[in-house]
Design a protein around this motif. Structure first.
Motif, short mmCIF file in Angstrom:
data_model
loop_
_atom_site.label_atom_id
_atom_site.label_comp_id
_atom_site.label_asym_id
_atom_site.label_seq_id
_atom_site.Cartn_x
_atom_site.Cartn_y
_atom_site.Cartn_z
N GLU A 290 3.35 10.84 -25.14
CA GLU A 290 2.00 11.28 -24.79
C GLU A 290 1.75 11.27 -23.29
O GLU A 290 0.76 11.85 -22.82
N LYS A 291 2.63 10.65 -22.53
CA LYS A 291 2.42 10.56 -21.09
C LYS A 291 3.02 11.76 -20.37
O LYS A 291 4.06 12.28 -20.79
N PRO A 292 2.40 12.21 -19.29
CA PRO A 292 2.96 13.34 -18.54
C PRO A 292 4.15 12.90 -17.71
O PRO A 292 4.30 11.71 -17.40
N VAL A 293 5.01 13.84 -17.36
CA VAL A 293 6.04 13.57 -16.36
C VAL A 293 5.35 13.65 -15.00
O VAL A 293 4.81 14.69 -14.63
N PRO A 294 5.34 12.56 -14.25
CA PRO A 294 4.60 12.57 -13.00
C PRO A 294 5.23 13.49 -11.95
O PRO A 294 6.44 13.71 -11.95
N GLU A 295 4.40 14.01 -11.09
CA GLU A 295 4.87 14.74 -9.94
C GLU A 295 5.57 13.74 -9.01
O GLU A 295 5.09 12.63 -8.81
N VAL A 296 6.71 14.12 -8.45
CA VAL A 296 7.44 13.24 -7.54
C VAL A 296 7.32 13.79 -6.12
O VAL A 296 7.67 14.94 -5.86
N VAL A 297 6.78 12.96 -5.24
CA VAL A 297 6.52 13.36 -3.85
C VAL A 297 7.27 12.41 -2.92
O VAL A 297 7.26 11.19 -3.11
N SER A 298 7.91 12.96 -1.89
CA SER A 298 8.58 12.13 -0.89
C SER A 298 7.76 12.14 0.40
O SER A 298 7.00 13.07 0.68
N PHE A 299 7.94 11.08 1.19
CA PHE A 299 7.15 10.93 2.40
C PHE A 299 7.78 9.89 3.31
O PHE A 299 8.77 9.23 2.93
N ILE A 300 7.24 9.71 4.50
CA ILE A 300 7.49 8.52 5.31
C ILE A 300 6.12 8.01 5.76
O ILE A 300 5.17 8.79 5.90
N SER A 301 6.04 6.71 5.97
CA SER A 301 4.75 6.12 6.37
C SER A 301 4.91 5.13 7.51
O SER A 301 4.01 4.37 7.80
N GLU A 302 6.09 5.15 8.16
CA GLU A 302 6.43 4.16 9.18
C GLU A 302 6.32 2.76 8.59
O GLU A 302 5.67 1.89 9.12
N TYR A 303 7.01 2.60 7.45
CA TYR A 303 7.17 1.31 6.77
C TYR A 303 5.87 0.80 6.15
O TYR A 303 5.67 -0.41 6.06
N GLY A 304 5.03 1.71 5.68
CA GLY A 304 3.82 1.28 4.99
C GLY A 304 4.11 0.82 3.57
O GLY A 304 3.72 -0.27 3.16
N VAL A 305 4.83 1.63 2.81
CA VAL A 305 5.16 1.30 1.42
C VAL A 305 6.38 2.11 1.02
O VAL A 305 6.58 3.23 1.50
N GLY A 306 7.20 1.53 0.14
CA GLY A 306 8.42 2.20 -0.28
C GLY A 306 8.22 3.16 -1.43
O GLY A 306 8.69 4.30 -1.40
N THR A 307 7.53 2.72 -2.47
CA THR A 307 7.24 3.57 -3.63
C THR A 307 5.87 3.20 -4.17
O THR A 307 5.43 2.05 -4.03
N PHE A 308 5.20 4.15 -4.77
CA PHE A 308 3.95 3.84 -5.45
C PHE A 308 3.66 4.91 -6.50
O PHE A 308 4.23 6.01 -6.47
N THR A 309 2.81 4.55 -7.44
CA THR A 309 2.33 5.50 -8.43
C THR A 309 0.84 5.71 -8.25
O THR A 309 0.14 4.86 -7.69
N TYR A 310 0.35 6.83 -8.73
CA TYR A 310 -1.08 7.12 -8.77
C TYR A 310 -1.38 7.48 -10.21
O TYR A 310 -1.14 8.62 -10.64
N GLY A 311 -1.86 6.49 -10.97
CA GLY A 311 -2.05 6.70 -12.40
C GLY A 311 -0.73 7.05 -13.05
O GLY A 311 0.33 6.51 -12.68
N ASP A 312 -0.76 7.94 -14.00
CA ASP A 312 0.46 8.41 -14.67
C ASP A 312 0.95 9.74 -14.11
O ASP A 312 1.96 10.26 -14.59
#
Length: 354
Positions: free
Chosen positions: A147-169
């Motif tokens: 029932e869960k969607p396949v999440p959109e996968v986005v790459s980025f850099i943040s100058e070492y702010g965070v390595g990975t995160f999710t936004y809901g599902d």
């Protein structure tokens, strides 16, 4: 309420009954595994990573026919959920008191950030291997959670702010600057040596999958050590199922020697005994058990220095594994829905060293 198979057996079990029960449980578990793998071919998933960082650094901040605020607005509308997080990730360093557009401009024009971006584009010019691995991951994920969607996968850099995160599902984000490898000169004051050992390509997919798994499984229903152990154990259990070919040392972010120490039945049993003896299992004082559940170069002060950090999470994983073996009819969705850690501990019949 689900009823274990053993519930239907007489209280005085014969040896043959015990053997039957064991074989039947293994049969059910094997059927679930085989069915899961067989179903993957029919699940339509094809992950393509959206390269936010490339579009961000392609902005024309000077001498453009289109004003920068319009360019940023267009980018934000293309990545609505992700951009809400990203603008806050760079806020502290690039202007809490400035507009979002000024903040973005300072970020992309900063010489150090530009160099960091160039480094990530060399190392991650081709990300097809990441897409291939995540495609397999999300096929399994959809099999467990249709029932869960396949999440959109986005790459980025943040100058070492965070390595990975999710936004809901709906979103999984991966920061390339957290996976530059042992040859990259990370600041040891920010990232101690024991953390840098897992900041490489080998750990990238596994860390992304842990973030995904934690989003589904990782809510801690309580503040006791047991609550944290089971929540983290559920995350590791799902992570291991989504990455069945990945070494357990990678799953745990340990060195092979640390994994070998924890897999020693004596050490596992002694750790559990000490947790019980010191009345830690139901303790709510984080200072008493923090090293058992968070990354650390060494384990608890009352354990040998050869013990790694996060050993409580390992025990939690073994408890969840035991629970799922004892209750083979439990689906991944049902496991995720269990809020009471005591239910899982009791149902696991966990016996360390067995």
């Amino acid at each position: 309420m689900t009823i274990p198979v053993a519930y239907f057996l007489p209280q005085r079990k014969t040896a043959s009954n015990l053997i039957y029960l064991l074989l039947f449980s293994l049969f059910l578990t094997q059927c679930q595994t085989d069915q899961s793998e067989a179903d993957l071919a029919d699940i339509a998933v094809d992950v393509k990573i959206k390269r936010f960082e490339q579009e961000l650094f392609a902005l024309e901040t000077q001498n453009s026919d289109l004003p920068l605020d319009a360019q940023v607005s267009e980018l934000a509308s293309k990545y609505p959920q992700f951009f809400e997080v990203f603008k806050e990730l760079i806020a502290d360093a690039y202007g809490l008191d400035t507009s979002v557009v000024q903040r973005v401009q300072k970020f992309v024009e900063h010489e150090g950030v530009r160099q960091l971006y160039d480094t990530t584009q060399i190392l991650y010019e081709d990300v097809s291997w990441v897409e291939k691995e995540l495609t397999k991951v999300f096929k399994r994920y959809k099999n467990y959670f249709p029932e869960k969607p396949v999440p959109e996968v986005v790459s980025f850099i943040s100058e070492y702010g965070v390595g990975t995160f999710t936004y809901g599902d709906s979103l999984l984000a991966i920061g390339w600057d957290f996976f530059l490898g042992e040859d990259f000169h990370y600041d040891y004051n920010v990232f101690p040596a024991f953390l840098q050992k897992s900041m490489d390509r080998e750990h990238l997919v596994a860390k992304a999958v842990e973030t995904l798994s934690s989003n589904v499984m990782g809510e801690v229903y309580g503040n006791r050590l047991l609550d944290h152990m089971i929540a983290n154990g559920k995350t590791l259990y799902l992570k291991s199922r989504l990455l069945p070919e990945t070494e357990e040392a990678i799953i745990m972010e340990w060195r092979p020697a640390q994994l070998a120490w924890m897999q020693d039945s004596y050490n596992e049993k002694e750790l559990w005994n000490q947790i019980i003896k010191k009345d830690l299992l139901y303790s709510t004082r984080r200072t008493q058990f923090d090293k058992l559940i968070v990354a650390s170069p060494f384990g608890a002060t009352w354990m040998p220095k050869s013990s790694p950090g996060k050993t409580g999470n390992w025990i939690g994983w073994q408890i969840v594994e035991a629970y799922m073996q004892q209750q083979p009819e439990t689906s991944m969705q049902q496991l995720a829905a269990i809020e009471d850690a005591q239910v899982i501990l009791d149902g696991s019949r966990y016996r360390p060293g067995k």
